[in-house]
Design an enzyme around this catalytic site. Structure first.
Site, short mmCIF file in Angstrom:
data_model
loop_
_atom_site.label_atom_id
_atom_site.label_comp_id
_atom_site.label_asym_id
_atom_site.label_seq_id
_atom_site.Cartn_x
_atom_site.Cartn_y
_atom_site.Cartn_z
N LYS A 98 0.83 -1.07 0.09
CA LYS A 98 0.21 0.08 -0.03
C LYS A 98 1.04 1.37 0.03
CE LYS A 98 -3.23 2.78 2.46
NZ LYS A 98 -3.71 3.51 3.80
N GLY A 159 -7.75 10.28 9.61
CA GLY A 159 -8.31 10.32 11.02
C GLY A 159 -9.29 11.77 11.35
N ALA A 185 -9.54 6.28 3.88
CA ALA A 185 -9.38 7.49 4.83
C ALA A 185 -10.60 8.13 4.81
CB ALA A 185 -8.01 8.38 4.28
N GLY A 186 -11.01 8.81 6.02
CA GLY A 186 -11.93 9.83 6.37
C GLY A 186 -13.28 9.16 6.83
N ALA A 207 -9.31 2.36 9.70
CA ALA A 207 -8.79 2.07 10.80
C ALA A 207 -9.28 2.81 11.78
CB ALA A 207 -7.26 2.33 10.76
N THR A 208 -9.18 4.02 11.97
CA THR A 208 -9.28 5.17 13.03
C THR A 208 -10.86 4.94 13.32
OG1 THR A 208 -7.69 6.64 12.37
CG2 THR A 208 -9.29 7.43 13.78
#
Length: 252
Positions: A98, A159, A185-186, A207-208
């Site tokens: 990645k 994040g 992301a986001g 993830a976050t």
């Protein structure tokens, strides 16, 4: 029945949810979340693995039967990203990477010029490249032309939990792509993940949204259900939007 497997390059996965490992309080919490998510592919920051020995995380993924996807998180230029990818290939015995090339620490947005440069070099070196990119249809096409196995546009900055701030651009990327599109992301909550799939993405990476949720395992289960629901809705075909009301039952 339509095959629901996610296929990238020469590999197929039953789950369309790709998990990250950053932000988890500890390995026990991460393990519960990974199991609840049903993921089969999980990113690993190779720089963090090198710094911390990495045996705990890698052993966990191996025990759960989850494929590790090394990433180049933290790299600020093509040369650094290429070197990190080469180290990952040697350490983890995989040519999947990645690719992340970040412009600055405040926004964590991709550096488009360095990203394309790194992608071209890594493809030439035999890597299966999955680049984290801006929500730019032109850049996504450029990365595909460079030989990337997928494109991974952001929904919003890493994040932030802002969800998909430019859904039209994501739709344009999907419409023009000849490789899988992974929303990366986001993501903040399950509805964001469902929307990504409804827009036509092939998978979601997050993830976050899970690791920093109040109950990571419960949120992971919610994300898994949302990705499945969004995928099924996309396949089913939503009704067209209308300006005026239309009765569902005809008048007598």
């Amino acid at each position: 029945m339509v095959d629901s497997k996610l296929t990238i390059a020469d590999r197929s996965f039953n789950s369309r949810l790709i998990m990250g490992t950053g932000g988890a309080g500890n390995l026990a919490v991460l393990e519960e979340a990974l199991i609840a998510s049903g993921t089969e592919l999980t990113t690993v920051a190779i720089r963090r693995v090198d710094a911390e020995g990495g045996t705990g995380l890698l052993d966990l993924l191996n025990r759960l039967g989850i494929t590790p996807l090394p990433n180049t998180a933290g790299c600020r230029g093509a040369a650094e990203a290429v070197l990190t990818a080469q180290l990952a290939r040697e350490a983890l015995n995989t040519n999947w990477i990645k690719l992340e090339v970040i412009a600055d620490e405040r926004t964590l947005l991709p550096d488009a010029v360095e990203l394309v440069r790194a992608a071209e070099q890594l493809v030439d070196d035999g890597f299966v490249v999955l680049p984290y990119t801006n929500d730019d249809p032109v850049l996504a096409r450029r990365l595909e032309d460079a030989g990337c196995a997928a494109v991974m546009p952001l929904g919003s900055p890493i994040g932030t939990g802002l969800g998909i701030t430019n859904p039209h651009n994501i739709e344009m990327i999907v419409a023009g792509a000849g490789v899988p599109v992974v929303l990366d992301a986001g993501i903040g909550t399950a509805s964001d993940a469902a929307l990504a799939m409804e827009l036509g993405c092939d998978a979601v990476l997050l993830a976050t949204a899970v690791t920093r949720a109040g109950d990571p395992a419960a949120m992971a289960a919610a994300m898994s259900a949302a990705v499945t629901a969004g995928y099924l809705a996309r396949r089913a075909g939503r009704i067209p939007k209308r300006f005026w009301a239309q009765a569902s039952s005809p008048p007598r």
